[in-house]
Each structure stands twice: as structure tokens, then as C-alpha cells.
Scaffold this active site. Structure first.
Site, mmCIF file in Angstrom:
data_model
loop_
_atom_site.group_PDB
_atom_site.id
_atom_site.type_symbol
_atom_site.label_atom_id
_atom_site.label_comp_id
_atom_site.label_asym_id
_atom_site.label_seq_id
_atom_site.Cartn_x
_atom_site.Cartn_y
_atom_site.Cartn_z
ATOM 1 N N GLN A 53 0.868 -1.127 0.022
ATOM 2 C CA GLN A 53 -0.063 -0.164 0.070
ATOM 3 C C GLN A 53 0.965 1.221 -0.024
ATOM 4 O OE1 GLN A 53 -3.051 0.687 -0.492
ATOM 5 N NE2 GLN A 53 -3.865 -1.329 -0.632
ATOM 6 N N SER A 54 2.050 1.120 -0.761
ATOM 7 C CA SER A 54 2.771 2.357 -0.673
ATOM 8 C C SER A 54 2.298 3.505 -1.682
ATOM 9 C CB SER A 54 4.118 1.865 -1.554
ATOM 10 O OG SER A 54 5.077 3.186 -1.860
#
Ligand SMILES: *Cc1c(COP(=O)(O)O)cnc(C)c1O
Length: 327
Positions: free
Chosen positions: A70-71
Site C-alpha cells: 500500500q505504498s
């Protein structure tokens, strides 16, 4: 001087609400870097303005970068690379090899942008630079040219984006957009890979906005970030020696990271819900929520603070189930 592209919607607003002051217990000016753009918004655009200019100058055809599944950085890079006609390959760290990676939040946007996603283990992630450099060589053999961007866009070149952000705040303050005062007791923001912290401290020194630049760690610890920020700062000074006039050192606080990277405590989740319900300001549970939670508990507490809202909305949208108990 390094060249940069104009990718962000600037200047981002300075925002203040009495009710937020009451929650935090200080006068809080929010620098709305969650509003630097559309789906690509957040703090990473300011770094990518420099990094993607360097990629184009190097005649790159593909951009390689890395981060968590989930960068926000990976998502911003994927979208902006496509907007410039570049391909993008992402090396994304999963917690366990077979952890489900649902198409939500940032990961959904990565896929929407057509980025090539490689899921890697935490062990592989430790050697991310070698992994990305190896892939760059592979691409070179097939006639393509890759440009490697480190985790979070956090190197000296990327951090210049936050020196510029501090210059932008200085102009806003001088225009009287900040209630007349010309300095802050502290500038506070979330810290995940150190590039923002390095740029903010350098920029604070150059502009005289504050003598206290507080980086609220969301992972690792103080010693790690002090080392990392020092390295990035040295690289930034090599890019632009005129920044040497600054004398502000980042103050890293690591007691607000909660249970772990990407995981907020129930008290932190309650805080995020409370802020949204009382002020309409939406924070995320990975970065900005922990940072403002930290500001509200910081010692000594600044009476007048600039809080940099670094974005992270897609990460929140991927955590609905985790927030259910607080809603
Ligand atoms: C990446 C990120 C940060 C941390 O910035 P670094 O420069 O990586 O330390 C803070 N907030 C959000 C929302 C981010 O995506």
C-alpha cells in the site's frame, strides 16, 4: 541547480480550524500537501518533480521503484510515470509470501496505471537496491533504459522538493496567510523513509520558519532515522551547496508509531475518527494520523505549529475493515 518538472498543484493551502486547535491543544496550521494533486496526491509528488526530471534527462524508458503493497510513493510514481509516457515497475513488499493483496487503495491505482507489480518478501526487500539495479541491467540488455528511484523517493535529489515546500510556506507566511506571525514553534510531519524530514529541516534552516523540525517516525526507530536523514542531507547538500546556510536538525520522535508500520492503535484510530468528525479533516492510519496524534502529545508542546499533511488517502481507503470498530 537540479531541474524539476511542474507536476504538483501549488501552492497547497494553509488551513486552520479552531476545533482542530482544541483537539491538538495548540494553534495548528495545516499545510495541505494532501492536496498536491488528484489521484497522485501527497508528499511524494514534490520529490518526483525532481526525480522524474532526472529520469527524463537520462532518457529513461522505464522507472523502477519499491515500497510496501500500500505504498503511496509507488502509486504516485506509477501514475506520474504514465503521465510522462514512461513505463513503471514496482517492487512491493508483502508481509508473508502468500498474503492476499486485494485490489484496493494504492494497489488498485498501481494496477489501474498499468504498472508491472512484483511482490517480494521482507527478506528480498532488504536487498531492494541490488534487486532494482539487477533489473535495470536486464532491461538495458533488451535496449531499454531504466531509472531507479529509491524507497519513498528519499535521496538528496528527492528531498529538494521539501526544501521548495518550505520556501513556499515562507512566501505564504510573508503574505500574511498565517495570522501575521512569521515563525512556528515547530514544524511536524510523518516520517517513513526520511526524505521529507531531510528537506523540511534544510528548508526550515534556509527560510528561518522554525528552529524545531519534528519528524514523527511511523516505523523503525530514532537511531535509524537519524542516520538515514543525515545521509540524505549530505546528498542534498551535494546537489545544492547553497543550502549549507541552514542549521536546523531534524528531531526524530519514535514513540507514536503504534503497533507497527501500517497498523494504528485503537487510540490512534479513535483520534483519526474524532478529527474527521469534528473538523472534516481526513487523516490516514499509516502516516498523517500518527503524526498529528504525536503532535497532540509532543513534549514540550509547541504553542504554534505547522503540521504538514502528507496525504495517504488511498491507504485509509484500504483499511475500512480495521476502522469499523471506531465508527
Ligand atoms: C511517504 C509518506 C510519508 C513519509 O515521507 P518520507 O519522506 O517517506 O519520510 C508521510 N506521509 C505519507 C502519506 C506518505 O505517503
Amino acid at each position: 541547480m537540479a531541474r524539476k518538472l511542474a507536476l504538483a498543484h501549488l501552492p497547497t493551502p494553509l488551513w486552520r480550524k479552531d476545533e482542530l486547535d482544541r483537539i491538538v491543544g495548540a494553534e495548528v496550521w495545516v499545510k495541505r500537501d494532501d492536496a498536491t494533486g488528484g489521484a497522485e496526491a501527497g508528499n511524494k509528488i514534490r520529490k518526483l518533480e525532481y526525480l522524474l526530471a532526472a529520469a527524463l534527462d537520462a532518457n529513461a524508458t522505464t522507472v523502477l521503484t519499491c515500497g510496501a503493497v500500500q505504498s503511496n510513493h509507488a502509486r504516485a510514481t506509477a501514475l506520474l510515470a504514465r503521465s510522462l509516457g514512461l513505463s513503471c515497475e514496482l517492487f512491493l513488499r508483502t508481509r508473508t509470501p502468500h498474503e492476499p493483496t486485494p485490489l484496493t487503495g494504492n494497489h488498485l491505482l498501481d494496477q489501474l496505471a498499468g504498472a508491472t507489480v512484483r511482490l517480494i518478501s521482507p527478506e528480498q526487500y532488504r536487498d531492494r537496491s541490488a534487486l532494482m539495479n539487477g533489473r535495470a541491467e536486464e532491461l538495458a540488455q533488451s535496449g531499454q533504459r531504466a531509472y531507479v528511484i529509491p524507497e519513498g523517493g528519499s535521496n538528496g535529489l528527492g528531498s529538494l522538493g521539501y526544501v521548495d515546500a518550505m520556501r513556499e510556506v515562507r512566501e505564504q507566511v510573508d503574505l500574511g496567510l498565517c495570522g501575521g506571525a512569521t515563525e512556528f514553534d515547530a514544524i511536524v510531519h510523518a516520517c517513513g523513509s526520511g526524505g521529507t524530514a531531510a528537506g523540511v529541516a534544510l528548508g526550515a534552516g534556509v527560510t528561518g520558519l522554525t528552529r524545531r523540525a519534528v519528524a514523527v517516525a511511523v516505523c523503525d526507530n530514532r537511531a535509524y532515522f537519524e542516520r538515514t536523514i543525515e545521509r540524505i542531507t549530505a546528498e542534498a547538500l551535494a546537489c545544492d551547496p547553497s543550502l549549507r546556510t541552514g542549521n536546523v536538525q531534524a528531531e526524530v520522535v519514535d514513540q507514536f508509531k503504534g503497533p507497527g508500520y501500517g497498523i494504528a492503535s485503537s487510540e490512534q484510530k479513535q483520534f483519526i475518527v474524532d478529527v474527521a468528525r469534528r473538523t472534516g479533516l481526513v487523516l490516514d492510519p499509516v502516516y498523517s494520523g500518527k503524526a498529528l496524534f504525536g503532535l497532540a502529545r509532543l513534549e514540550p508542546k509547541p504553542s504554534r505549529a505547522l503540521f504538514i499533511h502528507t496525504g495517504g488517502l488511498p491507504g485509509l481507503l484500504a483499511q475500512g475493515a480495521d476502522l469499523e470498530a471506531q465508527l
